[in-house]
Design a protein around this motif. Structure first.
Motif, PDB file in Angstrom:
ATOM      1  N   ALA A 187       0.831  -1.207   0.000  1.00 27.70           N
ATOM      2  CA  ALA A 187       0.000   0.000   0.000  1.00 27.70           C
ATOM      3  C   ALA A 187       0.865   1.257   0.000  1.00 27.70           C
ATOM      4  O   ALA A 187       0.568   2.230  -0.713  1.00 27.70           O
ATOM      5  CB  ALA A 187      -0.922  -0.009   1.214  1.00 27.70           C
ATOM      6  N   LEU A 188       1.936   1.272   0.775  1.00 24.04           N
ATOM      7  CA  LEU A 188       2.830   2.430   0.799  1.00 24.04           C
ATOM      8  C   LEU A 188       3.520   2.631  -0.544  1.00 24.04           C
ATOM      9  O   LEU A 188       3.671   3.764  -1.013  1.00 24.04           O
ATOM     10  CB  LEU A 188       3.873   2.281   1.905  1.00 24.04           C
ATOM     11  N   LEU A 189       3.957   1.538  -1.177  1.00 24.65           N
ATOM     12  CA  LEU A 189       4.591   1.649  -2.491  1.00 24.65           C
ATOM     13  C   LEU A 189       3.625   2.190  -3.532  1.00 24.65           C
ATOM     14  O   LEU A 189       3.998   3.018  -4.370  1.00 24.65           O
ATOM     15  CB  LEU A 189       5.147   0.296  -2.928  1.00 24.65           C
ATOM     16  N   VAL A 190       2.377   1.730  -3.487  1.00 24.23           N
ATOM     17  CA  VAL A 190       1.378   2.250  -4.423  1.00 24.23           C
ATOM     18  C   VAL A 190       1.173   3.741  -4.181  1.00 24.23           C
ATOM     19  O   VAL A 190       1.093   4.533  -5.126  1.00 24.23           O
ATOM     20  CB  VAL A 190       0.049   1.464  -4.284  1.00 24.23           C
TER      21      VAL A 190
ATOM     22  N   LEU B   8       4.121   5.604  -5.658  1.00 27.52           N
ATOM     23  CA  LEU B   8       4.059   5.640  -7.121  1.00 27.52           C
ATOM     24  C   LEU B   8       3.016   6.634  -7.627  1.00 27.52           C
ATOM     25  O   LEU B   8       3.236   7.327  -8.611  1.00 27.52           O
ATOM     26  CB  LEU B   8       3.787   4.240  -7.672  1.00 27.52           C
ATOM     27  N   VAL B   9       1.880   6.700  -6.944  1.00 23.65           N
ATOM     28  CA  VAL B   9       0.839   7.660  -7.342  1.00 23.65           C
ATOM     29  C   VAL B   9       1.356   9.082  -7.187  1.00 23.65           C
ATOM     30  O   VAL B   9       1.148   9.936  -8.052  1.00 23.65           O
ATOM     31  CB  VAL B   9      -0.445   7.428  -6.516  1.00 23.65           C
TER      32      VAL B   9
END
Length: 74
Positions: A20-23, A26-27
């Protein structure tokens, strides 16, 4: 719940949080940081032009007042 199953579930929860943190990262990286900067620069340019106009108007008013005072002094 045994310690082994708790450790297995905690690993899954940590992995999910990392995904979730990586997404989220990236956003945020996909957004153009120059957009906000360009909008701020445009707003500052408008303010600068407005201030220049006010200074020009104030100078014109000051000249008019000086002219009136000179006429009254004569």
């Amino acid at each position: 719940m045994s310690l082994a199953s708790l450790a297995a579930w905690s690993g899954i929860v940590v992995d999910g949080a990392l995904v979730a943190l990586l997404v989220g990262i990236l956003v945020r990286l996909r957004r153009d940081p120059g957009e906000g900067l360009a909008a701020t620069e445009a707003r500052l340019r408008e303010l600068h032009d407005g201030l220049r106009l006010l200074v020009t108007q104030a100078q014109g008013e000051a000249r008019e007042l000086d002219r009136r005072l000179a006429e009254r002094a004569e």
